[in-house]
Design an enzyme around this catalytic site. Sequence first.
Site, PDB file in Angstrom:
ATOM      1  N   ASN A 163      -8.653   1.793  10.148  1.00 43.04           N
ATOM      2  CA  ASN A 163      -7.845   1.479  11.320  1.00 43.04           C
ATOM      3  C   ASN A 163      -8.406   2.175  12.561  1.00 43.04           C
ATOM      4  OD1 ASN A 163      -5.190   0.354  12.472  1.00 43.04           O
ATOM      5  ND2 ASN A 163      -5.125   2.493  13.091  1.00 43.04           N
ATOM      6  N   THR A 164      -8.407   3.504  12.548  1.00 49.11           N
ATOM      7  CA  THR A 164      -8.795   4.271  13.733  1.00 49.11           C
ATOM      8  C   THR A 164     -10.220   3.974  14.178  1.00 49.11           C
ATOM      9  OG1 THR A 164      -7.310   6.032  12.999  1.00 49.11           O
ATOM     10  CG2 THR A 164      -8.873   6.588  14.725  1.00 49.11           C
ATOM     11  N   ALA A 216      -9.585   5.664   4.531  1.00 52.14           N
ATOM     12  CA  ALA A 216      -9.491   6.833   5.420  1.00 52.14           C
ATOM     13  C   ALA A 216     -10.826   7.540   5.573  1.00 52.14           C
ATOM     14  CB  ALA A 216      -8.439   7.826   4.960  1.00 52.14           C
ATOM     15  N   GLY A 217     -11.110   7.916   6.807  1.00 50.48           N
ATOM     16  CA  GLY A 217     -12.272   8.736   7.109  1.00 50.48           C
ATOM     17  C   GLY A 217     -13.456   7.996   7.690  1.00 50.48           C
ATOM     18  N   LYS A 232       0.851  -1.184   0.000  1.00 52.12           N
ATOM     19  CA  LYS A 232       0.000   0.000   0.000  1.00 52.12           C
ATOM     20  C   LYS A 232       0.887   1.234   0.000  1.00 52.12           C
ATOM     21  CE  LYS A 232      -3.067   2.913   2.517  1.00 52.12           C
ATOM     22  NZ  LYS A 232      -3.458   3.354   3.864  1.00 52.12           N
ATOM     23  N   GLY A 265      -8.018   9.282   9.971  1.00 51.67           N
ATOM     24  CA  GLY A 265      -8.254   9.355  11.408  1.00 51.67           C
ATOM     25  C   GLY A 265      -9.319  10.335  11.839  1.00 51.67           C
TER      26      GLY A 265
END
Length: 260
Positions: free
Chosen positions: A212-213, A190-191, A103, A164
């Site tokens: 992830n977050t 993301a987001g 990635k 994040g």
Amino acid sequence: MTDKTTDSWSVAGRTFNSRLIVGTGKYKDFEQNAAALAASGAEIVTVAVRRVNVSDPSAPMLTDYIDPKEVTYLPNTAGCFTADDAIRTLRLAREAGGWDLVKLEVLGEARTLYPDMRETLKATEVLANEGFKPMVYCADDPIAAQQLEEAGAVAIMPLGAPIGSGLGIQNRVTIRLIVEGAKVPVLVDAGVGTASDAAVAMELGCDGVLMNTAIAEAKDPIRMARAMKLAVEAGRDAYLAGRMATRKYADPSSPLAGLI
């Protein structure tokens, strides 16, 4: 209904059943990370080469908790702000673990963590020429996505919102345009903040979602991982089912003709 066992997706010649990809950052420890991964059902896990120990046996290693023979490791270039840094990082990853499916992310600046698309495109071309299979984090820009595909990206990974942030998908129109124009898999990266965000990404026709977050910072990461698994599956089913048309005015569920 579509049989979930046949609704797989492929990237760079590798086939997966789960359309959810999870990360390895921000968890309290590797044990919690592994438990969340198991609950998510994900078959791919991203690993920040600069931040996660996968090669020093004198310290706790991620590979002791998440077996790379059972789960596909996706080394990433988190923290890289130039093409040269990203390329060097992934060369080291290939030396350490033999990974070629990677990635790529090249960030423009630290406040927004938005991608620097000029550097990202440059790195994509170099990595593809060296035999890497780059899945590329990018702006939610259909033109940039097309350029990355032409440069050798094996998957396009537009942001839904800043990394994040948990804001959810901010521009459904451009994500949909990227999906419609791409010949390689498209995954929102993301987001995502909660399960409904993941479902939206899948309803737009994306091949998958990376997060992830949203899981790691949940009050109960294991339960959130399970929720994300179900949301991705539900969003995919809704996309395949074909949603009803939207209308300006009401339309009764039962016919009005023949009323008593």
